[in-house]
Design an enzyme around this catalytic site. Structure first.
Site, PDB file in Angstrom:
ATOM      1  CE  LYS A  16      -2.187  -1.456   3.896  1.00 31.88           C
ATOM      2  NZ  LYS A  16      -1.637  -2.506   4.055  1.00 31.88           N
ATOM      3  CD  GLN A 223      -2.320  -2.891  10.725  1.00 31.85           C
ATOM      4  OE1 GLN A 223      -3.193  -2.260  10.925  1.00 31.85           O
ATOM      5  NE2 GLN A 223      -1.192  -2.713  11.141  1.00 31.85           N
TER       6      GLN A 223
END
Ligand code: IMP
Length: 427
Positions: A16, A223
């Protein structure tokens, strides 16, 4: 364009950081809304290589304001160390703000994270031991100490003495461990307060004003969906809402403001910590992926468990988050594979499931149903246009789109910003 969210579709570590860094160039604000320094994003850019844990990756873009929202839990020692490292590389941190409503990770949270893990024995979660779970437990139990409490040292003193008395009772009576000293913690955190004060703000207002002014706000997930407290592989999850819904409560914005939700999927699966992972490859193929991709935790350095792409997970994540499109990362890692498998369903108790079961014991018994595709066995790191990828690589991406029911907008073929294929518009 209003708020754009970047959300992990698997068990975290999907890459990410790179996607956020790529998008940050064109946005006015980059915000973190959940998790803490259990997250670790590696960002490689002209300033160097950075392992970011709390500071949004947008800090490297001069015009972006960076916000750590109320849903994040903050270990001030880690945050200040990170700020110092960024400053030393010549990047300004004046545009970094921390919510006064965010909860603080205290020394007893780290201690209890370790003690609780040990007490779980064979049922340990494999946490990062950064105090994340105990801090969110206190937040929900209304025993938290918030960043805003540091603004008034008398308020902080009173709150700490009340909470620490209770924590020390648990530490000594339940775990038979040594109590923590009030004076030591008070002095340590007053020192952090002095350094943090210039960054503390009601960030919910800042984000809302930015959206009202028509600015683009990038919501940086931490996460992944399968580690979400509600929808992940409970109890082997983190203690917060990692899905896009968590962005609204973790920042103080309306769901109607979120205009685009980009899922981030790695071209294969990884997981760190305990808990079921149906496509895990425990043999040589898993080892080859791990070594080629350096799949070791940014925060804990633990080897990550590696496996084939799990489209059951991908489809589930698309639905839970409403992904508008997805970024596929680390496709180049599969360059060496003669053939590649995708899990399309789970076989358990004579049935085939197409959604992950909620029970961890059922999930642990699930056998993946695989579809096998040809590999491309060539180096794709230099490719910049989707049409120039080998046919087998294009087929792999197209099949993932079908299986997870979402179009791909970005394909990453290497760690640097340039090693990226843009398929469709990015904000
Ligand atoms: P905790 O968040 O430290 O409580 O750990 C709970 C679970 O989430 C463990 O399995 C961790 O390995 C996992 N976890 C937490 N943060 C990350 C992350 O950033 N990437 C991957 N796994 C994570």
């Amino acid at each position: 364009m209003p708020a754009v969210a970047v959300i992990g579709a698997q068990w975290g570590d999907e890459g990410k950081g790179k996607i956020v860094d790529l998008l940050s160039e064109k946005v006015n604000m980059v915000v973190r809304f959940s998790g803490g320094n259990n997250a670790g994003h590696t960002v490689i850019n002209p300033y160097g290589e950075f392992k970011l844990r709390l500071v949004p990756s947008g800090i490297f873009h001069r015009d972006a304001t960076c916000i750590i929202g109320n849903g994040v839990v903050i270990d001030p020692a880690v945050l200040l160390e990170e700020i110092e490292g960024i400053r030393k590389s010549g990047v300004s941190v004046e545009r970094l703000f921390v919510s006064d409503r965010a909860n603080l990770i205290m020394p007893y949270h780290r201690l209890l994270d370790g003690l609780e893990e040990e007490a779980r024995g064979g049922g340990a979660i494999g946490t990062t031991r950064r105090g994340i779970g105990p801090c969110y437990t206190d937040k929900a139990g209304r025993l938290g100490i918030r960043v805003g409490d540091l603004l008034d040292k008398e308020v902080f003193r009173e709150r700490l003495s009340f909470v620490l008395e209770q924590k020390n009772r648990v530490i000594t009576k339940l775990y038979d461990a040594e109590p923590l000293s009030f004076d030591g913690i008070y002095a340590e955190y007053c020192g952090y307060a002095d350094e943090l004060v210039p960054h503390i703000r009601p960030t919910d207002m800042m984000v809302q004003r930015a959206l009202e002014a028509g600015q683009t706000v990038l919501l940086e997930g931490a996460q992944g969906t399968m580690l979400d407290i509600d929808f992940g592989t409970y109890p082997y999850v983190t203690s917060t809402s990692t899905i896009v819904g968590g962005a609204c409560s973790g920042l103080g914005i309306s769901p109607l403001r979120v205009d685009r939700v980009i899922g981030v999927c790695k071209a294969y699966s990884t997981r760190v910590g305990e808990g079921p992972m149906p496509t895990e490859l425990t043999g040589e193929t898993g080892e080859r992926i791990r070594e080629r991709a350096h799949e070791y935790g940014v925060v804990t350095r633990r080897p990550r468990r590696c496996g084939w792409f799990d489209a059951v997970v991908g489809r589930f994540s698309t639905r839970i988050n409403g992904f508008s499109d997805f970024a596929l990362t680390r496709l180049d890692i599969l360059d060496i594979m003669p053939s590649i498998k995708i899990c399309t369903g789970y076989r358990v108790d004579g049935r085939t499931l197409t959604d992950p079961p909620s029970s961890p014991t059922v999930l642990a018994r699930c056998e993946p149903v695989y579809e096998e595709l040809a590999g491309w066995e060539s180096d794709i790191a230099g490719v910049r246009r989707f049409e120039e990828l080998p046919a087998a690589a294009r087929s792999y991406v197209r099949r993932l789109e079908e299986l997870i029911d979402c179009p791909a907008s970005v394909v990453s073929v290497g760690p640097s910003r340039e090693e990226t294929i843009i398929i469709r518009d990015v904000p």
